[in-house]
Design a protein around this motif. Structure first.
Motif, short mmCIF file in Angstrom:
data_model
loop_
_atom_site.label_atom_id
_atom_site.label_comp_id
_atom_site.label_asym_id
_atom_site.label_seq_id
_atom_site.Cartn_x
_atom_site.Cartn_y
_atom_site.Cartn_z
N ILE A 47 0.84 -1.20 0.00
CA ILE A 47 0.00 0.00 0.00
C ILE A 47 0.87 1.25 0.00
CG2 ILE A 47 -1.62 1.37 1.36
CD1 ILE A 47 -2.90 -1.26 2.28
N ASP A 48 1.88 1.28 0.85
CA ASP A 48 2.76 2.45 0.93
C ASP A 48 3.51 2.67 -0.38
OD1 ASP A 48 1.97 2.90 3.52
OD2 ASP A 48 3.74 1.98 4.44
N PHE A 49 3.95 1.58 -1.02
CA PHE A 49 4.64 1.71 -2.30
C PHE A 49 3.72 2.33 -3.34
CE2 PHE A 49 5.91 0.03 -6.47
CZ PHE A 49 7.24 0.43 -6.51
N ALA A 50 2.47 1.87 -3.37
CA ALA A 50 1.50 2.42 -4.32
C ALA A 50 1.24 3.89 -4.04
CB ALA A 50 0.20 1.62 -4.25
N LEU A 51 1.03 4.24 -2.79
CA LEU A 51 0.74 5.63 -2.44
C LEU A 51 1.90 6.56 -2.76
CD1 LEU A 51 -1.09 5.19 1.01
CD2 LEU A 51 -2.12 5.79 -1.19
N ASN A 52 3.12 6.05 -2.66
CA ASN A 52 4.30 6.87 -2.92
C ASN A 52 4.56 7.07 -4.41
OD1 ASN A 52 4.91 7.27 -0.20
ND2 ASN A 52 6.20 5.44 -0.08
N ASN A 53 3.90 6.29 -5.26
CA ASN A 53 4.19 6.34 -6.69
C ASN A 53 3.01 6.69 -7.58
OD1 ASN A 53 7.16 5.31 -7.15
ND2 ASN A 53 6.31 3.98 -5.56
N GLU A 96 -5.54 5.41 -10.29
CA GLU A 96 -6.51 4.98 -9.27
C GLU A 96 -5.91 3.80 -8.52
OE1 GLU A 96 -10.12 5.47 -7.29
OE2 GLU A 96 -9.58 6.58 -9.12
N LEU A 97 -6.13 3.78 -7.19
CA LEU A 97 -5.68 2.66 -6.37
C LEU A 97 -6.88 1.84 -5.93
CD1 LEU A 97 -3.68 1.02 -4.71
CD2 LEU A 97 -3.78 2.78 -2.93
N CYS A 98 -6.83 0.55 -6.25
CA CYS A 98 -7.92 -0.35 -5.90
C CYS A 98 -7.37 -1.54 -5.11
CB CYS A 98 -8.61 -0.86 -7.17
SG CYS A 98 -9.84 -2.16 -6.89
N ASP A 131 -11.38 -9.31 2.94
CA ASP A 131 -10.82 -9.41 4.29
C ASP A 131 -11.12 -8.13 5.08
OD1 ASP A 131 -9.19 -9.58 6.56
OD2 ASP A 131 -7.62 -10.69 5.50
N LEU A 132 -11.90 -8.26 6.14
CA LEU A 132 -12.28 -7.09 6.94
C LEU A 132 -11.08 -6.41 7.58
CD1 LEU A 132 -15.55 -8.37 8.69
CD2 LEU A 132 -15.33 -6.89 6.69
N GLU A 133 -10.07 -7.19 7.93
CA GLU A 133 -8.87 -6.60 8.52
C GLU A 133 -8.10 -5.77 7.50
OE1 GLU A 133 -5.17 -7.93 11.46
OE2 GLU A 133 -6.63 -9.43 10.78
N VAL A 134 -8.03 -6.26 6.26
CA VAL A 134 -7.40 -5.49 5.19
C VAL A 134 -8.18 -4.20 4.95
CG1 VAL A 134 -6.95 -5.44 2.70
CG2 VAL A 134 -6.32 -7.46 4.04
N ILE A 135 -9.50 -4.29 4.95
CA ILE A 135 -10.34 -3.10 4.77
C ILE A 135 -10.06 -2.08 5.87
CG2 ILE A 135 -12.72 -2.27 4.81
CD1 ILE A 135 -13.52 -4.93 3.48
N HIS A 136 -9.92 -2.54 7.10
CA HIS A 136 -9.63 -1.65 8.23
C HIS A 136 -8.28 -0.96 8.03
CE1 HIS A 136 -9.36 -0.13 12.34
NE2 HIS A 136 -8.16 -0.69 12.41
N ILE A 137 -7.27 -1.71 7.60
CA ILE A 137 -5.94 -1.14 7.37
C ILE A 137 -6.00 -0.08 6.27
CG2 ILE A 137 -3.62 -1.64 6.51
CD1 ILE A 137 -3.92 -4.43 7.86
N ALA A 138 -6.71 -0.40 5.19
CA ALA A 138 -6.83 0.53 4.07
C ALA A 138 -7.52 1.83 4.50
CB ALA A 138 -7.60 -0.12 2.93
N LYS A 139 -8.61 1.70 5.22
CA LYS A 139 -9.35 2.89 5.65
C LYS A 139 -8.55 3.73 6.62
CE LYS A 139 -14.05 1.23 4.78
NZ LYS A 139 -15.38 0.90 5.37
N PRO A 168 0.54 -8.28 -2.50
CA PRO A 168 1.02 -7.93 -1.16
C PRO A 168 2.04 -8.89 -0.59
CG PRO A 168 -1.23 -8.77 -1.08
CD PRO A 168 -0.89 -8.60 -2.53
N THR A 169 2.22 -10.04 -1.23
CA THR A 169 3.20 -11.02 -0.77
C THR A 169 4.62 -10.66 -1.20
OG1 THR A 169 2.57 -12.34 -2.71
CG2 THR A 169 1.61 -12.95 -0.58
N SER A 170 4.76 -9.57 -1.94
CA SER A 170 6.09 -9.07 -2.34
C SER A 170 6.32 -7.71 -1.68
CB SER A 170 6.19 -8.96 -3.86
OG SER A 170 6.01 -10.20 -4.49
N PRO A 171 6.86 -7.69 -0.48
CA PRO A 171 6.93 -6.43 0.27
C PRO A 171 8.07 -5.49 -0.14
CG PRO A 171 7.84 -8.21 1.58
CD PRO A 171 7.30 -8.84 0.33
#
Length: 228
Positions: free
Chosen positions: A34-40, A46-48, A53-61, A108-111
């Motif tokens: 997510i951080d890599f996408a936001l930085n570039n 658009e970021l999708c 996964d509710l936990e992923v949704i919480h992290i994104a929000k 996301p498995t490639s950090p």
């Protein structure tokens, strides 16, 4: 070029349950992507995040990223293909009259990614290209060290040529799973496995880690601590 940054993050994982939200170096694994996408990402992009996964949704929000949809159940199974997930996301935005030239698939498995590699990826992309993908140089070679079993039960080289050493063989490349820049028209017309016009950018071994098992995760932790 207008790009749809797509992060696929389904809840289920047999190799390492909950891996997308498991903490690596103190933060959830998916947060690195997510951080890599936001930085570039640019204002035209658009970021999708495609997830169930509710936990992923919480992290994104928590990072100010809206979730455009909950991934349908049939696209969150072990048998669901990346092609179907990508097409689902494209269709969602086209219904909103948002069109893109390419999809940048970031698993996301490639950090571990760096901006220079993304710049190379974008520069290699042309209108006639089906996909530009990140790879690493493979240690195993189909001309020399990779074998198949024939009908008689004997091992035979995957590709037969008259090479006396591995150094003489053409280089082989392994897709590392980190970045796929995919032509929208190509993905609409055929599956990724059927693409013919594929270009590459080569990433280093230590950036090419793809986390699928507990061992992969532990190795990523080691690399992260060593880098620090």
């Amino acid at each position: 070029m207008r790009i749809l940054y797509l992060i696929p993050a389904r809840k289920g994982s047999k190799g390492l349950p909950g891996k997308n939200t498991k903490k690596l170096g103190g933060k959830p694994l998916i947060e690195y992507t997510i951080d890599f996408a936001l930085n570039n990402i640019t204002v035209d992009d658009e970021l999708c995040i495609s997830t169930d996964d509710l936990e992923v949704i919480h992290i994104a929000k928590s990072k100010g990223i809206p979730i455009p949809f909950i991934r349908p159940e049939e696209l969150a199974t072990d048998n669901a293909s990346s092609h179907d997930v990508i097409i689902h996301a494209i269709n969602h935005y086209e219904k909103l009259n948002q069109n893109f030239d390419a999809v940048l698939l970031l698993q996301p498995t490639s950090p571990f990614r760096i901006q220079d590699d993304l710049v190379q990826l974008k520069n290699a992309f042309q209108n006639y290209t089906d996909m530009v993908v990140s790879v690493k140089i493979a240690k195993d070679n189909p001309y020399y060290t990779l074998f198949e079993e024939n009908n008689n039960g004997f091992l035979v080289k995957c590709k037969v040529e008259n090479f006396d050493s591995r150094q003489e063989c053409p280089k082989s490349y392994l897709i590392n799973g980190s970045m796929y820049l995919i032509n929208i028209e190509s993905i609409k017309n055929s599956k990724i496995v059927d693409f013919k016009r594929i270009k590459k950018i080569v990433m280093s071994d230590h950036l090419s880690i793809d986390i699928d098992t507990a061992f992969d995760f532990d190795f990523a932790e080691y690399l992260l601590k060593k880098n620090k």
